[in-house]
Motif scaffolding. Structure first.
Motif, PDB file in Angstrom:
ATOM      1  N   LYS A 173       9.328 -26.953  40.764  1.00 43.72           N
ATOM      2  CA  LYS A 173      10.603 -26.606  41.200  1.00 43.72           C
ATOM      3  C   LYS A 173      10.956 -27.166  42.557  1.00 43.72           C
ATOM      4  O   LYS A 173      11.934 -27.323  43.016  1.00 43.72           O
ATOM      5  N   GLY A 174      10.116 -27.138  43.517  1.00 43.53           N
ATOM      6  CA  GLY A 174       9.941 -27.651  44.875  1.00 43.53           C
ATOM      7  C   GLY A 174      10.700 -29.050  44.636  1.00 43.53           C
ATOM      8  O   GLY A 174      11.729 -29.558  45.598  1.00 43.53           O
ATOM      9  N   LEU A 175      10.347 -30.023  43.660  1.00 49.93           N
ATOM     10  CA  LEU A 175      11.091 -31.270  43.666  1.00 49.93           C
ATOM     11  C   LEU A 175      12.408 -31.114  43.106  1.00 49.93           C
ATOM     12  O   LEU A 175      13.357 -31.998  43.597  1.00 49.93           O
ATOM     13  N   ARG A 176      12.869 -30.162  42.165  1.00 47.99           N
ATOM     14  CA  ARG A 176      14.096 -29.954  41.846  1.00 47.99           C
ATOM     15  C   ARG A 176      15.002 -29.512  42.925  1.00 47.99           C
ATOM     16  O   ARG A 176      16.118 -29.651  42.967  1.00 47.99           O
ATOM     17  N   LEU A 202      21.014 -25.324  40.770  1.00 47.92           N
ATOM     18  CA  LEU A 202      20.828 -26.773  40.541  1.00 47.92           C
ATOM     19  C   LEU A 202      19.525 -26.880  39.939  1.00 47.92           C
ATOM     20  O   LEU A 202      19.209 -28.034  39.364  1.00 47.92           O
ATOM     21  N   ALA A 203      18.441 -26.310  40.258  1.00 46.07           N
ATOM     22  CA  ALA A 203      17.210 -26.621  39.829  1.00 46.07           C
ATOM     23  C   ALA A 203      16.949 -26.166  38.229  1.00 46.07           C
ATOM     24  O   ALA A 203      16.091 -26.786  37.737  1.00 46.07           O
ATOM     25  N   ARG A 247       8.472 -23.003  47.984  1.00 51.22           N
ATOM     26  CA  ARG A 247       8.213 -24.095  47.004  1.00 51.22           C
ATOM     27  C   ARG A 247       8.658 -25.414  47.705  1.00 51.22           C
ATOM     28  O   ARG A 247       7.998 -26.320  47.480  1.00 51.22           O
ATOM     29  N   ILE A 248       9.601 -25.663  48.725  1.00 50.38           N
ATOM     30  CA  ILE A 248       9.796 -26.726  49.218  1.00 50.38           C
ATOM     31  C   ILE A 248       8.651 -27.203  50.203  1.00 50.38           C
ATOM     32  O   ILE A 248       8.070 -28.281  50.194  1.00 50.38           O
ATOM     33  N   ARG A 249       8.126 -26.007  50.866  1.00 48.53           N
ATOM     34  CA  ARG A 249       7.041 -26.484  51.953  1.00 48.53           C
ATOM     35  C   ARG A 249       5.759 -26.951  51.098  1.00 48.53           C
ATOM     36  O   ARG A 249       4.843 -27.717  51.387  1.00 48.53           O
ATOM     37  N   GLN A 250       5.333 -26.257  49.761  1.00 49.97           N
ATOM     38  CA  GLN A 250       4.339 -26.687  49.091  1.00 49.97           C
ATOM     39  C   GLN A 250       4.582 -28.279  48.444  1.00 49.97           C
ATOM     40  O   GLN A 250       3.614 -28.916  48.534  1.00 49.97           O
TER      41      GLN A 250
END
Length: 133
Positions: free
Chosen positions: A39-42, A63-64, A92-95
């Motif tokens: 999800k973080g990549l999305r 958008l994910a 999720r973005i930080r991870q």
């Protein structure tokens, strides 16, 4: 298609952020990495595609493309739902940034400095960076 350890020709240095099924191919500073979908990549994808544009966490959640086809709970608009979405998207973005940095330090540093999270998220690089798919 280059392998995970391939290095692009210096002439082909354009940054790439592309989903290919269950993996993402990321090219930055002439190095190529492939990461399993998350999800973080999305969440990162729309930010990288539109540098400087601010996205509300509800929009990033939409958008994910949730795999179950459901609508993100944040769309109910309550302050609690927005706060839960802010925490989830930020985490999720930080991870994901830590995961990227573990395989590509230069890109990890670039993204850590350029990605802003909160109720609104944005990618604001110091120098213009255009990512292609």
């Amino acid at each position: 298609m280059p392998s995970q350890n391939s290095i692009y020709d210096p002439v082909d240095r354009a940054p790439v952020f592309r989903r290919e099924g269950d993996y993402w191919t990321i090219v930055y500073d002439a190095a190529v990495v492939r990461l399993r979908d998350a999800k973080g990549l999305r969440y990162l994808e729309p930010l990288l595609r539109q540098p400087g544009q601010s996205f509300h966490v509800a929009e990033l959640a939409r958008l994910a493309n949730r795999p179950d086809g459901g609508r993100p709970a944040v769309e109910d608009g309550t302050a609690e739902a927005v706060e839960r979405a802010r925490k989830a998207v930020t985490n999720r973005i930080r991870q994901t940034l830590m995961r990227i940095a573990s395989v590509h330090q230069i890109l990890g540093l670039h993204l850590r400095n350029a990605v802003r999270t909160g109720t609104r998220c944005a990618y604001t690089p110091e120098r213009p960076t255009r990512w292609s798919a």
